[in-house]
Design a protein around this motif. Structure first.
Motif, PDB file in Angstrom:
ATOM      1  N   THR A  73       0.921  -1.132  -0.023  1.00 53.79           N
ATOM      2  CA  THR A  73      -0.035  -0.040   0.019  1.00 53.79           C
ATOM      3  C   THR A  73       0.992   1.165  -0.083  1.00 53.79           C
ATOM      4  N   ALA A  74       0.662   2.187  -0.884  1.00 55.85           N
ATOM      5  CA  ALA A  74       1.366   3.466  -1.138  1.00 55.85           C
ATOM      6  C   ALA A  74       1.054   3.929  -2.293  1.00 55.85           C
ATOM      7  N   THR A  75       1.443   5.382  -2.422  1.00 47.33           N
ATOM      8  CA  THR A  75       1.302   6.289  -3.687  1.00 47.33           C
ATOM      9  C   THR A  75       2.311   5.751  -4.422  1.00 47.33           C
ATOM     10  N   TYR A  76       2.267   5.388  -5.771  1.00 48.53           N
ATOM     11  CA  TYR A  76       2.928   4.862  -6.759  1.00 48.53           C
ATOM     12  C   TYR A  76       3.489   5.855  -7.650  1.00 48.53           C
ATOM     13  N   TYR A  77       4.569   6.364  -8.069  1.00 46.35           N
ATOM     14  CA  TYR A  77       5.035   7.462  -8.652  1.00 46.35           C
ATOM     15  C   TYR A  77       5.910   6.856 -10.088  1.00 46.35           C
ATOM     16  N   CYS A  78       5.749   7.477 -10.943  1.00 51.69           N
ATOM     17  CA  CYS A  78       6.336   7.245 -12.380  1.00 51.69           C
ATOM     18  C   CYS A  78       7.519   8.199 -12.411  1.00 51.69           C
ATOM     19  N   ALA A  79       8.389   7.474 -12.875  1.00 51.51           N
ATOM     20  CA  ALA A  79       9.577   8.556 -13.123  1.00 51.51           C
ATOM     21  C   ALA A  79      10.320   8.278 -14.252  1.00 51.51           C
ATOM     22  N   ALA A  80      11.295   9.346 -14.718  1.00 57.55           N
ATOM     23  CA  ALA A  80      11.876   9.113 -15.907  1.00 57.55           C
ATOM     24  C   ALA A  80      13.236   9.758 -15.463  1.00 57.55           C
ATOM     25  N   TRP A  81      14.479   9.449 -16.211  1.00 59.08           N
ATOM     26  CA  TRP A  81      15.791  10.076 -15.957  1.00 59.08           C
ATOM     27  C   TRP A  81      16.621   9.560 -17.405  1.00 59.08           C
ATOM     28  N   PRO A  82      17.666  10.471 -17.579  1.00 53.02           N
ATOM     29  CA  PRO A  82      18.652  10.006 -18.651  1.00 53.02           C
ATOM     30  C   PRO A  82      19.512   9.039 -18.273  1.00 53.02           C
ATOM     31  N   GLY A  83      20.316   8.600 -19.468  1.00 54.38           N
ATOM     32  CA  GLY A  83      21.065   7.587 -19.341  1.00 54.38           C
ATOM     33  C   GLY A  83      22.500   7.481 -18.584  1.00 54.38           C
ATOM     34  N   HIS A  84      22.894   8.765 -17.887  1.00 60.04           N
ATOM     35  CA  HIS A  84      24.015   8.718 -17.225  1.00 60.04           C
ATOM     36  C   HIS A  84      23.841   8.272 -15.785  1.00 60.04           C
ATOM     37  N   LEU A  85      22.654   8.262 -15.466  1.00 58.51           N
ATOM     38  CA  LEU A  85      22.091   7.725 -14.107  1.00 58.51           C
ATOM     39  C   LEU A  85      21.843   6.301 -13.932  1.00 58.51           C
ATOM     40  N   THR A  86      22.691   5.524 -13.428  1.00 57.40           N
ATOM     41  CA  THR A  86      22.460   4.141 -13.354  1.00 57.40           C
ATOM     42  C   THR A  86      21.020   3.591 -12.447  1.00 57.40           C
ATOM     43  N   PRO A  87      20.353   2.764 -12.810  1.00 58.76           N
ATOM     44  CA  PRO A  87      19.162   2.487 -12.172  1.00 58.76           C
ATOM     45  C   PRO A  87      19.609   2.150 -10.833  1.00 58.76           C
ATOM     46  N   GLU A  88      20.570   1.246 -10.650  1.00 57.77           N
ATOM     47  CA  GLU A  88      20.764   0.872  -9.008  1.00 57.77           C
ATOM     48  C   GLU A  88      20.890   2.140  -8.245  1.00 57.77           C
ATOM     49  N   ARG A  89      21.600   3.132  -8.684  1.00 60.76           N
ATOM     50  CA  ARG A  89      21.790   4.280  -7.713  1.00 60.76           C
ATOM     51  C   ARG A  89      20.458   5.203  -7.752  1.00 60.76           C
ATOM     52  N   VAL A  90      19.585   5.241  -8.923  1.00 57.34           N
ATOM     53  CA  VAL A  90      18.477   6.035  -8.621  1.00 57.34           C
ATOM     54  C   VAL A  90      17.422   5.514  -7.797  1.00 57.34           C
ATOM     55  N   LEU A  91      17.230   3.767  -8.230  1.00 56.51           N
ATOM     56  CA  LEU A  91      16.351   3.231  -7.078  1.00 56.51           C
ATOM     57  C   LEU A  91      16.769   3.398  -5.554  1.00 56.51           C
ATOM     58  N   ARG A  92      18.186   3.652  -5.425  1.00 58.45           N
ATOM     59  CA  ARG A  92      18.398   3.760  -3.946  1.00 58.45           C
ATOM     60  C   ARG A  92      18.197   5.186  -3.509  1.00 58.45           C
ATOM     61  N   ASP A  93      18.372   6.149  -4.515  1.00 60.36           N
ATOM     62  CA  ASP A  93      18.456   7.692  -4.372  1.00 60.36           C
ATOM     63  C   ASP A  93      17.288   8.238  -5.039  1.00 60.36           C
ATOM     64  N   PRO A  94      15.964   8.349  -4.590  1.00 60.22           N
ATOM     65  CA  PRO A  94      15.130   9.068  -5.307  1.00 60.22           C
ATOM     66  C   PRO A  94      15.368  10.503  -5.764  1.00 60.22           C
ATOM     67  N   THR A  95      16.075  11.168  -4.854  1.00 55.62           N
ATOM     68  CA  THR A  95      16.297  12.520  -5.159  1.00 55.62           C
ATOM     69  C   THR A  95      17.314  12.886  -6.271  1.00 55.62           C
ATOM     70  N   SER A  96      17.500  11.710  -7.050  1.00 56.66           N
ATOM     71  CA  SER A  96      18.429  11.738  -8.163  1.00 56.66           C
ATOM     72  C   SER A  96      17.323  11.906  -9.565  1.00 56.66           C
ATOM     73  N   VAL A  97      16.237  11.691  -9.369  1.00 53.01           N
ATOM     74  CA  VAL A  97      15.235  11.475 -10.523  1.00 53.01           C
ATOM     75  C   VAL A  97      15.165  13.026 -10.851  1.00 53.01           C
ATOM     76  N   ASN A  98      14.974  13.085 -12.363  1.00 53.31           N
ATOM     77  CA  ASN A  98      14.810  14.362 -12.888  1.00 53.31           C
ATOM     78  C   ASN A  98      13.297  14.446 -12.915  1.00 53.31           C
ATOM     79  N   TYR A  99      12.455  13.595 -13.300  1.00 51.26           N
ATOM     80  CA  TYR A  99      11.199  14.027 -13.721  1.00 51.26           C
ATOM     81  C   TYR A  99      10.184  12.968 -12.948  1.00 51.26           C
TER      82      TYR A  99
END
Length: 132
Positions: free
Chosen positions: A95-121
């Motif tokens: 149970t949660a609010t689910y958010y869609c996100a997008a980011w460019p290719g230089h950000l690795t998914p492992e990093r972004v999933l660990r650190d949502p503040t790095s998401v651009n959109y």
């Protein structure tokens, strides 16, 4: 700029299934990756799954084997247009609010999933509630 619009979500009982969808528009350069994050009530936002335009995926341990991310690329491009998250065997802790996100290719998914503040959109979010 990338615009993201989610749909789907809703309420389901323990063990049920649900799919949320996200459609992207705007700049294609910010859409090499798309992913899903969630924010349970009173908790921080956390990464759930990511999808690269080449089809590769990464999942949080908590959802592996239960959730599936998929999507489509924009016609004649190597950038994503849509992302879907199919959620099976749902539990109350999903149970949660689910958010869609997008980011460019230089950000690795492992990093972004660990650190949502790095998401651009971000999308506006859609609520998923699982009852027992």
């Amino acid at each position: 700029q990338v615009q993201l619009v989610e749909s789907g979500g809703g309420s389901v009982q323990l063990g049920g299934s649900l799919t949320v969808s996200c459609e992207a528009s705007g700049s294609i350069y910010g859409r090499v990756f798309m992913g899903w994050f969630r924010q349970p009530p009173g908790k921080e936002r956390e990464g759930v799954a990511s999808l690269h335009a080449d089809g590769s995926t990464v999942y949080a341990d908590s959802v592996k084997g239960r959730f599936t991310i998929s999507g489509d690329s924009a016609k004649n491009t190597a950038y994503l247009k849509t992302a879907y998250l199919r959620m099976d065997s749902l539990k109350p802790e999903d149970t949660a609010t689910y958010y869609c996100a997008a980011w460019p290719g230089h950000l690795t998914p492992e990093r972004v999933l660990r650190d949502p503040t790095s998401v651009n959109y971000w999308g506006q979010g859609t609520q998923v509630t699982v009852s027992s």
